[in-house]
Design a protein around this motif. Structure first.
Motif, PDB file in Angstrom:
ATOM      1  N   TYR A   1       0.839  -1.182   0.000  1.00 15.73           N
ATOM      2  CA  TYR A   1       0.000   0.000   0.000  1.00 15.73           C
ATOM      3  C   TYR A   1       0.883   1.243   0.000  1.00 15.73           C
ATOM      4  N   GLY A   2       0.507   2.246  -0.781  1.00 16.96           N
ATOM      5  CA  GLY A   2       1.149   3.553  -0.738  1.00 16.96           C
ATOM      6  C   GLY A   2       0.119   4.599  -0.399  1.00 16.96           C
ATOM      7  N   VAL A   3       0.443   5.499   0.541  1.00 13.96           N
ATOM      8  CA  VAL A   3      -0.545   6.428   1.071  1.00 13.96           C
ATOM      9  C   VAL A   3      -0.051   7.853   0.930  1.00 13.96           C
ATOM     10  N   SER A   4      -0.931   8.748   0.476  1.00 15.50           N
ATOM     11  CA  SER A   4      -0.709  10.192   0.524  1.00 15.50           C
ATOM     12  C   SER A   4      -2.072  10.851   0.555  1.00 15.50           C
ATOM     13  N   GLY A   5      -2.078  12.172   0.750  1.00 17.16           N
ATOM     14  CA  GLY A   5      -3.352  12.872   0.754  1.00 17.16           C
ATOM     15  C   GLY A   5      -4.020  12.905  -0.597  1.00 17.16           C
ATOM     16  N   GLU A   6      -3.252  12.656  -1.679  1.00 16.01           N
ATOM     17  CA  GLU A   6      -3.809  12.709  -3.036  1.00 16.01           C
ATOM     18  C   GLU A   6      -4.274  11.351  -3.549  1.00 16.01           C
ATOM     19  N   GLY A   7      -3.808  10.277  -2.953  1.00 16.43           N
ATOM     20  CA  GLY A   7      -4.197   8.973  -3.461  1.00 16.43           C
ATOM     21  C   GLY A   7      -3.709   7.834  -2.590  1.00 16.43           C
ATOM     22  N   LEU A   8      -4.428   6.715  -2.688  1.00 19.43           N
ATOM     23  CA  LEU A   8      -4.072   5.479  -1.994  1.00 19.43           C
ATOM     24  C   LEU A   8      -3.855   4.412  -3.062  1.00 19.43           C
ATOM     25  N   ALA A   9      -2.619   3.889  -3.160  1.00 18.87           N
ATOM     26  CA  ALA A   9      -2.293   2.861  -4.149  1.00 18.87           C
ATOM     27  C   ALA A   9      -2.268   1.507  -3.461  1.00 18.87           C
ATOM     28  N   VAL A  10      -3.007   0.540  -4.010  1.00 20.01           N
ATOM     29  CA  VAL A  10      -3.168  -0.771  -3.393  1.00 20.01           C
ATOM     30  C   VAL A  10      -2.827  -1.849  -4.405  1.00 20.01           C
ATOM     31  N   ALA A  11      -1.897  -2.752  -4.045  1.00 17.44           N
ATOM     32  CA  ALA A  11      -1.593  -3.900  -4.898  1.00 17.44           C
ATOM     33  C   ALA A  11      -2.753  -4.878  -4.862  1.00 17.44           C
ATOM     34  N   THR A  12      -3.112  -5.431  -6.012  1.00 16.68           N
ATOM     35  CA  THR A  12      -4.208  -6.388  -6.106  1.00 16.68           C
ATOM     36  C   THR A  12      -3.657  -7.804  -6.219  1.00 16.68           C
ATOM     37  N   PRO A  13      -4.479  -8.826  -5.931  1.00 11.66           N
ATOM     38  CA  PRO A  13      -4.002 -10.212  -6.047  1.00 11.66           C
ATOM     39  C   PRO A  13      -3.554 -10.566  -7.458  1.00 11.66           C
ATOM     40  N   GLN A  14      -4.077  -9.862  -8.473  1.00  6.09           N
ATOM     41  CA  GLN A  14      -3.723 -10.152  -9.858  1.00  6.09           C
ATOM     42  C   GLN A  14      -2.422  -9.472 -10.295  1.00  6.09           C
ATOM     43  N   GLY A  15      -1.818  -8.669  -9.415  1.00  7.60           N
ATOM     44  CA  GLY A  15      -0.567  -8.011  -9.745  1.00  7.60           C
ATOM     45  C   GLY A  15      -0.714  -6.591 -10.229  1.00  7.60           C
ATOM     46  N   ALA A  16      -1.960  -6.109 -10.388  1.00 12.77           N
ATOM     47  CA  ALA A  16      -2.173  -4.722 -10.777  1.00 12.77           C
ATOM     48  C   ALA A  16      -2.085  -3.834  -9.536  1.00 12.77           C
ATOM     49  N   VAL A  17      -2.160  -2.517  -9.748  1.00 11.55           N
ATOM     50  CA  VAL A  17      -2.169  -1.548  -8.649  1.00 11.55           C
ATOM     51  C   VAL A  17      -3.404  -0.676  -8.826  1.00 11.55           C
ATOM     52  N   ALA A  18      -4.314  -0.746  -7.850  1.00 13.23           N
ATOM     53  CA  ALA A  18      -5.528   0.064  -7.888  1.00 13.23           C
ATOM     54  C   ALA A  18      -5.273   1.356  -7.129  1.00 13.23           C
ATOM     55  N   VAL A  19      -5.586   2.483  -7.761  1.00 12.67           N
ATOM     56  CA  VAL A  19      -5.422   3.792  -7.141  1.00 12.67           C
ATOM     57  C   VAL A  19      -6.802   4.277  -6.709  1.00 12.67           C
ATOM     58  N   ARG A  20      -6.933   4.599  -5.411  1.00 10.97           N
ATOM     59  CA  ARG A  20      -8.222   4.927  -4.830  1.00 10.97           C
ATOM     60  C   ARG A  20      -8.207   6.324  -4.208  1.00 10.97           C
ATOM     61  N   ASP A  21      -9.416   6.857  -4.029  1.00 11.71           N
ATOM     62  CA  ASP A  21      -9.586   8.112  -3.311  1.00 11.71           C
ATOM     63  C   ASP A  21      -9.415   7.823  -1.821  1.00 11.71           C
ATOM     64  N   PRO A  22      -8.471   8.460  -1.136  1.00 10.26           N
ATOM     65  CA  PRO A  22      -8.267   8.134   0.275  1.00 10.26           C
ATOM     66  C   PRO A  22      -9.445   8.515   1.155  1.00 10.26           C
ATOM     67  N   ARG A  23     -10.273   9.475   0.734  1.00 13.18           N
ATOM     68  CA  ARG A  23     -11.412   9.899   1.534  1.00 13.18           C
ATOM     69  C   ARG A  23     -12.555   8.906   1.510  1.00 13.18           C
TER      70      ARG A  23
END
Length: 907
Positions: A57-79
């Protein structure tokens, strides 16, 4: 005498950026963090927890990046947690995700030591750069100088990675936006080194020949911004440690203590000062609190002068912050289960926590005015209940002669006005202390219910609990093994209070949880009534009996249930009522038995064999042994296998040695032949046949030591030996031990062999073979859909019932191998192969245990479920059916008697 108090565990302190301070009108009260509220949560669906050096997981105020089981990285709204876009998976597995300064950095495992690093624009996922680097795995050798910390560190000023390549540790930095190399440096040989990254710097803690030095390094140039000697902080020897927060605050252990430093190297506080009380009323001043730097239980001070926390067991969890002016610690509760939670990142007013159960939780910080005599996020201390009064002498009298020994606790740096912990002391040293602890009193009952519900969900997913005592207000569980043994705990919540009741005696917990619950209801919810022992719908057993540790052995004979527990006792229970007839304390783990033969019960520990009167439990004889690996009773002889390769034959009546024979192997079992004239000693590397009357060796069959013996079965003229790793089944002449035939299965064998109807069955890992018992010719093979789980099977009345642990139960036609029906078991195999997994057929009912502790009763003809029963913990004994009841023992310390007709309570 065992004393049990509330949790005291090590806090790993990570200090992050400061919260704003708001000045108000006179009298000035600081505007401070007061609570955390759950914003959202989501499952991570990752099968394995991420290692600290390779965050998913990578965290900042602008985005949350999450590794998925398939090997992709999902970028989410942290709010909100909503998905913005996805970075596609690469051709190799993802090994780490970071977010810093508007950039996402993804590491993918290109080889054993190679990592493919990629930089992406956080706003839209545009690829910025890509390069492959060598990151040698760091081996930590205890007591030897070496490196400890992440091998890749991402900050707002660059990407730094560490590689040794057989020489000194080399630090290399890359530009965050281009990926080009900006600096490289080599650290001296022979020094211990710890590294950690904050938002804009890399901290290094080195120990060279006893000289401890702390430095903050610019990640772009790898030049130190400042360096500080720590020789004056602590002279005691011990390991060094370092944690860094996003804002550059540091938690340092230098062998002599724990200290906290500001980003400019200023010493903020040492561990003792961090727990000092806040200023007295009237001396209030603005406070500057960091972002949370760790997650755990409420910090306490021990005689080692360390800050402690808990990441095991179901207790309230807290996010812990630091006053950046005074260094005082503040802890605010969160609604999260407590098994290995990890703080994965923060923003200015949010915190993101990963739980081992497999979810990411996002929390939002709530601020308020400070100055009232209340812990942050909790009720005023004056409203906290007296821990000793919660139970009271009347309730404790059921244990006989217990007296309170109150204790006090500091909450949020303030001493509690009433005891927050109370140990009830037994009248003798043989008794178990009972501890009542006010874990927390929340600001509202709704918050308490949220925390309690999260704890209950977590215990049911990952723990061992007692469903026979569950109510809407309480749940009992068995905690993981502690240095002093197993511990039982009830979590009770009524109103805003969350109370923990603990003892090494599970009987005490069962007796005292209902009155504790009633006393809390009388205080907070007058008029509410909950039946003792919980709702009838939650009590699936005819009866259940609590021991102080898990059960591994159980048998039923003449209306008595004999059960051996890991608490070192053998219990004799009335099969109808569950009443204790007698118990015998061995003082050590019961490794073999109990076995009833005639009027005697035989059981063994690692170093002793005992024969007990089956009705009264009195000792008839006792013999010392060394490493009991197997125990068998046959006629007038008790055969004992020791781990040192001895087989000892004892007289059943007197315990006198009839003979002993050495086998030269590490033994684990003894199998008497059906005809009675041979005894087979089964070891890791083979089988030895001994004369049952004299112990004289008749023959020996050896296998490759790497293969190992999986199992042995005998008939009147043949001995069948299955070997594990090489997957072979050997048929040996019973008289001479000479091979008759050999069959290679192609899968590792851990299940079988079993002989039935002129055939021998053997298999595992989702594969079962049926062979002609005389020739070894394969008659059919069953493959359970490519499953790689271990399996167990039972052959009876023309059917083969195959359990694929954690998957399905299959009914096969013994003649053809065709599937008649299958039933989903689910769950997880926590014990590996054992007889627990074997289905048991009695009449027209089939009883099967799933890996998650569930027991199912099925129609043997159709596979239709008749009833299902959750034990609340892993089943650790095979089910035994007798007198219209199903008996089973669990690792949560319960023996259950379940009505076989419907799986319900008797009356």
């Amino acid at each position: 005498m065992l004393t049990v108090r509330g949790p005291r565990y090590l806090v790993i302190l990570l200090v992050l950026a400061a919260c704003p301070v708001v000045a108000g009108d006179a009298p000035r009260l600081p505007w401070v963090p007061t609570a955390w509220r759950t914003a959202w949560s989501m499952p991570d669906q990752l099968e394995d927890p991420f290692p600290p050096g390779s965050p998913r997981y990578g965290v900042s105020g602008e985005g949350l990046a999450v590794a998925t089981p398939q090997g992709a990285v999902a970028v989410r709204d942290p709010r909100t947690g909503s998905r913005r876009y996805t970075i596609p998976a690469g051709t190799v597995p993802t090994a780490g995700v970071w977010v810093a300064a508007g950039t996402i950095v993804v590491a993918r495992q290109a080889g054993a030591a190679d990592r493919q690093l990629s930089g992406y624009e956080l706003a839209d996922g545009t690829l910025l750069w890509r390069r492959t680097v060598t990151v040698e795995r760091v081996e930590v050798v205890e007591g030897a100088p070496g490196y400890s910390g992440p091998t890749i560190m991402v900050t707002g000023r660059g990407v730094t990675y560490i590689n040794r390549q057989g020489g000194p540790y080399t630090f290399t930095s890359l530009d965050l936006r281009t990926g080009r190399i900006t600096a490289r440096t080599v650290r001296p040989r022979g020094c211990g080194l710890v590294a950690a990254a904050s938002a804009r710097s890399v901290a290094l803690l080195s120990d060279c020949a006893g000289r401890v030095e702390l430095a903050s390094v610019n990640p772009y140039t790898l030049h130190p911004d400042w360096t500080r000697s720590l020789r004056t902080l602590g002279q005691a020897a011990g390991p060094v440690g370092l944690k860094a927060g996003d804002d550059g605050y540091l938690d340092v252990r230098d062998g002599g203590g724990e200290s906290f430093f500001a980003p400019d190297g200023r010493l903020v506080a040492t561990a003792p000062a961090a727990l000092e009380p806040p200023p007295a009323a009237g001396a209030a001043r603005p406070e500057q609190w960091s972002r949370p730097f760790g997650v755990g239980a409420y910090p306490e001070l021990t005689r080692e002068r360390d800050l402690l926390t808990d990441s095991r067991g179901a207790t309230p969890n807290f996010l812990i912050s630091l006053d950046t002016v005074t260094g005082r610690v503040r802890a605010l509760p969160i609604a999260l289960p407590a098994l290995n939670p990890i703080l994965v990142g923060t923003t200015e007013d949010m915190a993101f926590v990963h739980d081992q159960a497999g979810r990411i939780f996002a929390y939002t910080l709530v601020h308020g005015l400070s100055g009232a005599p209340a812990p942050p996020g909790g009720a005023p201390l004056s409203d906290w209940p007296d821990a000793c009064a919660l139970l009271g002498e009347r309730a404790a009298s059921v244990l006989g002669g217990y007296r309170p020994g109150p204790g006090r606790r500091t909450v949020a740096g303030v001493p509690t006005p009433k005891p927050a912990d109370c140990d009830w002391i037994p009248p003798t040293d043989e008794g178990a202390v009972v501890s009542v602890s006010v874990a927390w009193v929340f600001s509202t009952p709704a918050v308490a219910r949220e925390v309690f519900a999260a704890m209950v969900r977590h215990v049911k997913q990952t723990g061992r609990y007692d469903p026979t005592t569950e109510t809407p207000y309480a749940l009992s569980q068995t905690l993981p093994r502690t240095p002093s043994g197993m511990m039982s705990e009830s979590i009770v919540t009524v109103g805003p209070a969350l109370i923990l009741l603990r003892s090494s005696s599970r009987r005490a917990i069962r007796l005292l949880t209902p009155p504790l619950q009633r006393n809390l209801l009388a205080r907070y919810e007058p008029g509410a009534v909950v039946p003792d022992g919980g709702p009838r719908a939650a009590r699936p057993a005819g009866w259940s009996f609590p021991a102080d540790d898990g059960f591994r052995h159980l048998m039923v004979a003449d209306g008595i249930v004999y059960a051996g527990s890991d608490d070192g006792k053998v219990y004799a229970l009335d099969a109808v009522s569950g009443a204790l007839r007698w118990s015998h304390q061995f003082g050590d783990l019961v490794t073999q038995g109990p076995i009833r033969a005639g009027g005697t019960v035989y059981a063994a520990t690692y170093g002793r064999i005992v024969a007990l009167d089956a009705v009264r439990g009195r000792t008839r004889w006792s013999r010392r042994t060394i490493g009991t690996g197997g125990l068998t009773v046959d006629g007038r002889t008790v055969y004992v296998a020791t781990e040192r390769g001895l087989v000892i034959a004892l007289d059943t009546a007197s315990g006198r040695t009839r003979w002993r024979a050495g086998t030269g192997d590490l033994l684990r079992d003894v199998i008497p032949h059906a005809a009675g004239h041979l005894v087979y000693a089964v070891g890791r590397n083979g089988v030895v046949a001994l004369d049952a009357g004299s112990g004289e060796r008749r023959w020996r069959f050896r296998v490759d030591g790497r293969a190992g013996v999986a199992g042995v079965a005998t008939t009147a003229d043949t001995v069948y030996v299955a070997t594990q790793e090489n997957g072979r089944l050997h048929a040996l002449d019973q008289i001479t031990g000479r091979p008759k035939w050999r069959f290679r299965t192609g899968v590792p064998l851990y299940s079988g062999p079993q002989v039935s109807g002129g055939a021998v069955y053997v298999g595992d890992w989702g594969v079962l073979h049926k062979l002609d018992a005389a020739t070894g010719a394969r008659q059919w093979t069953f493959k359970a859909g490519g499953s790689v789980a271990q399996s167990a099977f039972t052959v009876v009345r023309g059917d083969v019932y195959v359990t694929i642990v954690g998957d399905r139960l299959h009914d096969l036609d013994a003649a053809t191998g065709e599937t008649r029906w299958s039933f989903p078991l689910g769950g997880e195999d926590k014990f590996g192969f054992s007889d627990v997994s074997r289905p048991v057929l009695v009449g027209d009912a089939l009883y099967a245990a799933a890996g998650n502790g569930r027991l199912d009763a099925l129609d043997a003809a159709t596979g239709t479920r008749r009833w299902s029963f959750q034990t609340g913990g892993d089943l650790s004994t095979a089910p035994v059916v007798a007198g219209g009841r199903v008996y089973a023992g669990g690792m949560n310390g319960n023996v259950y008697a379940i009505r076989a007709s419907d799986g319900r309570v008797d009356g």
